[in-house]
Design an enzyme around this catalytic site. Structure first.
Site, mmCIF file in Angstrom:
data_model
loop_
_atom_site.group_PDB
_atom_site.id
_atom_site.type_symbol
_atom_site.label_atom_id
_atom_site.label_comp_id
_atom_site.label_asym_id
_atom_site.label_seq_id
_atom_site.Cartn_x
_atom_site.Cartn_y
_atom_site.Cartn_z
ATOM 1 N N ARG A 1 0.857 -1.185 0.000
ATOM 2 C CA ARG A 1 0.000 0.000 0.000
ATOM 3 C C ARG A 1 0.895 1.238 0.000
ATOM 4 O O ARG A 1 1.891 1.286 0.723
ATOM 5 C CB ARG A 1 -0.870 0.017 1.269
ATOM 6 C CG ARG A 1 -2.055 -0.912 1.215
ATOM 7 C CD ARG A 1 -3.199 -0.277 0.413
ATOM 8 N NE ARG A 1 -4.289 -1.188 0.157
ATOM 9 C CZ ARG A 1 -4.461 -1.840 -1.002
ATOM 10 N NH1 ARG A 1 -3.595 -1.720 -1.990
ATOM 11 N NH2 ARG A 1 -5.508 -2.617 -1.176
ATOM 12 N N HIS B 1 1.273 0.419 -10.029
ATOM 13 C CA HIS B 1 0.324 -0.343 -9.197
ATOM 14 C C HIS B 1 -0.259 -1.531 -9.965
ATOM 15 O O HIS B 1 -1.480 -1.728 -10.001
ATOM 16 C CB HIS B 1 -0.809 0.574 -8.673
ATOM 17 C CG HIS B 1 -1.490 -0.013 -7.462
ATOM 18 N ND1 HIS B 1 -2.056 0.757 -6.483
ATOM 19 C CD2 HIS B 1 -1.680 -1.298 -7.077
ATOM 20 C CE1 HIS B 1 -2.586 -0.025 -5.545
ATOM 21 N NE2 HIS B 1 -2.358 -1.281 -5.886
#
Lengths: 313, 313
Positions: free
Chosen positions: B228, B276
């Site tokens: 994250r 990502h």
């Protein structure tokens, strides 16, 4: 009883290593004076032609690298056993290279690397995963089998091809000339780990590349060659990359090494070049291995990993 | 009985997927008219605050991605179970990213890539191999454990850290605040796969980087964060790379995504940026998973992978 160190680079470091492990033996170096009649073993890599002749007591030649093609092509090679260096360390390093390059092609690492340089944030909506990609290992010896097992753990769909039939649980195995086309037809990434022999010289050419799978998830077949440079025809690789017969290539070995600066492979956008370092052998481990083989032999147990000169490996 | 699709990107594709799998249900989309009293399930990623309120029949919320921190921070979150998507496919993709990046740092892939651009043929006399390198997996859930097992097969020396004590055969395990320093002190490559919670927000900072091993074979510690973005303090990462506290970093997630073009991370020579996409979830597999959970629930078997809201994952 002398161990002769006959090679072209850093002989002094090898003499030191062997002397430490064999303090009561004489370690000779090619190019310095020594008594040729006392030499029982030669440890070598790329000696000059003729430099291993005239050694009447020679019992064995140890190759300081994984391949032995450099020795077998020598004109005056003495008729004694040639012992290959077989080390777990070298095997594991080769598998690191193979798994890393299969993953880099699967995940388009060169594309994301280029995007980073242009500060582009962009990805694929549904990229392939390892189980969508068929890897074919050509040459299923110790190196090929270790790489295959690790690729399988990562999820790749792995098959193997070997010259003579082999059955290895968990892998679709193909063999011989008659099995080659079927093997290539199910291969998205071809990894070549065969020895260099008269039959394999130049085998990585346009004809072979044209038989690789064209229905895979990578958008075209990929070649990964960490084996021997003379397996490949570099002009064919370049043409096949340009006309789409190949999508990409990872090459650690070349027809001429170091790779000449005028080679178009250096700057081809679909080629990853490395300086023949896929599996560097650890010199200390190699020296220990050779000394272990000498001890085995002198204790009457014989050498391990003796080369079959007829097969060429 | 309606399944509400509430999310910010491509809702039509999700409606199609769900409608195909649940032909007799109504699939509603946030932003279009629908009867709020009929909604029993919501499938969502990043809905606007308040958009999940006023649904009196709601039985569960499904998160369309692996993390749930985006949901738990919502002000008016209905008091119903939140079900995480847990898919083998996503786990395997994450391990592909982790193994590839550990190998690229081990084998100095960015260096050889730069050498290729300059046509330089040069290698290391005795490069490290996987068993010389200690990888520490911080966050040892489903993703962490799968990555750890695959790294171990590749030869890496792997340990794990988790918030609560865990015993996993084959791995040195550390836990809690009291185990963190010892874990970091034996870590050459830190892989972070923890959930984002109030305790982990900003945990990847100068203080933590300063505790990583400095006696390893890589020449300095490496950070790999595919977890994250808000775990990391990017200004600290940049400073630590520049003063040598960190040697390199692979970052797939960022404080702000997409990574703004003015971020110095894009062009830092020791950073590998990806958009990502370490573990893209396959939307078809995600839709099937959610429909399976609805069928389980309606057959009285309950949901799987329900989030513990107190722990935050």
């Amino acid at each position: 009883m002398t161990l002769l160190v006959a090679l072209t680079w850093e002989p002094k470091l090898w003499v030191e290593r062997f002397q430490k492990l064999l303090p009561d033996r004489k370690i000779a170096v090619l190019g310095e004076p020594f008594d040729r009649r006392t030499v029982r073993y030669a440890a070598t890599w790329g000696p000059k032609p003729g430099s291993l002749s005239g050694l009447p007591m020679l019992d064995a030649i140890f190759s300081l690298g994984a391949g032995v093609d450099h020795l077998l092509s020598y004109p005056d090679l003495p008729d004694v056993p040639i012992v290959r260096v077989a080390q777990d360390d070298l095997t594991h390093r080769m598998s690191e290279y193979v798994v890393m390059h299969c993953l880099m092609h699967l995940r388009e690492q060169p594309r994301y690397d280029a995007q980073q340089r242009r500060k582009v944030w962009e990805d694929d909506a549904s990229p392939p995963t390892a189980r969508d990609v068929r890897v074919g290992i050509m040459g299923f010896g110790v190196l090929g089998e270790d790489a295959a097992r690790k690729l399988k753990v990562m999820g790749f769909d792995v098959a193997g091809w070997s010259r003579t039939p082999k059955e290895i649980e968990g892998f679709a195995m193909f063999s011989g000339t008659e099995g080659l086309d079927a093997f290539l037809a199910r291969t998205d990434i071809l990894v070549t780990l065969m020895p260099l022999t008269p039959e394999t010289r130049g085998i990585l050419n346009r004809e072979l590349f044209g038989k690789l799978a064209r229905d895979g998830r990578l958008g075209g077949p990929v070649l990964i060659n960490p084996g021997r440079g003379k397996l490949q025809v570099e002009s064919d690789i370049l043409e096949c990359l340009d006309d789409g017969t190949l999508k990409a290539a990872s090459l650690d070995v070349f027809e001429t090494e170091p790779l000449p600066s005028e080679s178009p492979l250096w700057s081809h956008p679909c080629v990853m070049v490395s300086p023949h370092n896929a599996a560097t052998s650890d010199p200390d481990a190699t020296a220990r291995y050779i000394v272990d083989q000498i001890r085995r032999y002198e204790a009457g147990q014989g050498f391990q990993n003796v080369v079959d000169k007829a097969r060429g490996y």
